[in-house]
Design a protein around this motif. Structure first.
Motif, short mmCIF file in Angstrom:
data_model
loop_
_atom_site.label_atom_id
_atom_site.label_comp_id
_atom_site.label_asym_id
_atom_site.label_seq_id
_atom_site.Cartn_x
_atom_site.Cartn_y
_atom_site.Cartn_z
N ILE A 1 46.38 49.87 35.48
CA ILE A 1 45.34 48.91 35.81
C ILE A 1 44.24 49.59 36.61
O ILE A 1 44.49 50.28 37.60
N VAL A 2 43.00 49.41 36.17
CA VAL A 2 41.85 50.08 36.78
C VAL A 2 41.26 49.23 37.91
O VAL A 2 40.95 49.74 38.99
N SER A 3 41.10 47.93 37.66
CA SER A 3 40.43 47.07 38.65
C SER A 3 41.19 45.76 38.80
O SER A 3 41.23 44.95 37.86
N TYR A 4 41.77 45.56 39.97
CA TYR A 4 42.45 44.30 40.25
C TYR A 4 41.46 43.17 40.47
O TYR A 4 41.76 42.00 40.20
N TRP A 5 40.27 43.49 40.97
CA TRP A 5 39.29 42.44 41.25
C TRP A 5 38.87 41.72 39.98
O TRP A 5 38.75 40.50 39.97
N GLU A 6 38.63 42.48 38.93
CA GLU A 6 38.23 41.86 37.67
C GLU A 6 39.35 40.94 37.15
O GLU A 6 39.08 39.85 36.63
#
Length: 461
Positions: free
Chosen positions: A49-54
């Protein structure tokens, strides 16, 4: 992670198993929801996973939309919501597959021919499910494309589009020229196919289409699972695909027509205007609530209630339950006869009546109760038509319901319809039972009609 996925999959299987009965359906739904929560939680721990915010933004938006939709949607609109949510699932799979192919195309990630095959399968099946579900939604919501929409050489056009999608897919799979364009064209063709496959389907067959599209979405999700090497997605997709396929076959058998006739033949068109005019001139036995109460009081020891979509529209399920209580206090034996395609989705009537706390043992399906109609004193048909229409058994009549097994209410000693008018049902086929001598027509919507009959029964002591 694998053990957590296996445990989540076990909860999915147990949940689906418990959905078989109205008595255990709620707990089954809860088990499946817990399994999904575990699967999502474990997936969020994936190191890729690259971005948890997205992800969190997407989860928040989706949760708000899902919660608001679930709280606000009435039971009468549940089929539309199922179609819409099913379409969203198919569309999500198609877009994920498109994104994966783009990453392979630009060399950002490695991919072999197996990956490309799963991408193409996900795009084709997911897009058909997405577009078909969208059309099912607008038809059920009666926004446009009502009835059966056909045009000349429609089957030829469908076959040509499918052939073109296969050839373009082979080109992309073999690494031919313009592979990215080929994949995008497969996506657009699949969307068109989804529209063309569903627009000919009439209202009588819409429950089957919803089940079939649900199976498509499950299969597409399984393809996505193979692509992403996600075990729980493979298992969940396979479960949905298999259960949707089984349900589709059962519904097809309930309608008495092969699945290929439902999918590839335009059905659901209304009868000609001239025929309707002739039917409207036939005499009927129009009665009052007091007349109905008198028959139920003095001439009916055994009563069967047949609910239909009109009951759902009027939100009259609690009144149907109250009618049962009133009649049972008078010593009557009362049961419900549930047709598999009553309403607009499988189990629609069971859910409504369970919501009104009707005991499950009073809800009998077609096979369980059809033999009892000849020994029944009175049948009360509330907002139903197609599922009790004896025209379905007429070998000389070619109509959308021809060959469909129906509830044999015409065999009962007395038939009472609570219906707003003589208009045909969703399939557009007039019901000859309306005009028989033993039939009583109480012209009212389901709510008002049941209220008046209950009041008359109570007044008569």
């Amino acid at each position: 992670m694998t053990l957590s996925y296996m445990f989540a999959a076990l909860l999915f299987i147990l949940g689906v198993r418990r959905l078989r009965s109205p008595e255990t359906a709620r707990s089954g739904n809860s088990l499946a929801a817990i399994g999904m929560a575990i699967a999502l939680g474990v997936t969020l721990l994936d190191q890729r996973i690259v971005s948890y915010w997205e992800i969190l933004v997407g989860v928040a938006i989706g949760s708000v939309i899902g919660y608001v939709s679930a709280v606000r949607v009435p039971m009468t609109a549940m089929p539309q919501m199922v179609a819409a949510f099913n379409g969203v699932g198919g569309g999500a799979v198609a877009f994920i597959a498109l994104a994966e192919f783009y990453q392979i195309h630009i060399g950002q990630v490695a991919g072999d021919r197996a990956d490309v095959f799963f991408i193409l399968a996900g795009i084709l099946i997911g897009s058909v499910s997405f577009a078909g579900s969208a059309i099912a939604y607008v038809k059920l919501e009666e926004l446009f494309l009502a009835g059966s929409v056909t045009f000349p050489y429609q089957k030829v056009a469908n076959a040509g589009l499918l052939g073109a999608a296969v050839l373009l897919g082979i080109n992309a799979l073999a690494g031919g020229p313009l592979p990215l364009l080929s994949v995008w064209l497969v996506f657009l063709i699949a969307l068109t196919l989804g529209v063309l496959l569903v627009i000919p389907i009439g209202g009588a067959d819409m429950p089957i289409v919803i089940s079939l599209l649900n199976a498509f979405t499950g299969l597409a999700a399984a393809m996505s699972g193979f692509l992403l090497s996600n075990e729980v997605l493979i298992i969940a997709g396979a479960l949905v695909g298999a259960s949707g396929t089984i349900l589709t076959r059962l519904m097809s058998s309930s309608l008495g027509r092969p699945l290929n006739k439902i999918i590839f033949a335009g059905v659901g068109a209304s009868p000609p205007a001239a025929a309707k005019k002739e039917e409207d001139e036939k005499p009927v036995n129009s009665v009052t609530p007091e007349d109905v109460a008198a028959v139920l009081n003095y001439d009916a020891d055994s009563v069967i209630i047949v609910p239909g979509y009109g009951l759902a529209v009027a939100q009259a399920q609690t009144l149907a339950a109250e009618l049962v209580e009133v009649l049972e206090r008078k010593g009557k034996v009362v049961r419900f006869a549930i047709h598999p395609v009553a309403g607009r989705m499988p189990g629609h009537m069971n859910v409504l009546l369970a919501e009104a706390d009707v005991p499950y043992d009073k809800l009998l399906d077609l096979e369980e109760i059809n033999a009892d109609f000849p020994e029944t004193d009175a049948v009360i048909v509330v907002g139903a038509n197609d599922v009790v229409n004896p025209a379905a058994k007429d070998p000389n009549l070619d109509s959308p319901i021809s060959g469909m097994p129906v509830l044999d209410v015409e065999s009962a000693r007395r038939v009472i319809f609570i219906k707003r008018s003589l208009s045909p049902g969703f399939a557009g086929v007039d019901n000859p039972l309306f005009y028989q001598e033993k039939t009583m027509m109480l012209f009212a919507d389901a709510r008002q009609g049941l209220q008046d009959v209950i009041a008359a029964l109570k007044e008569s002591g």
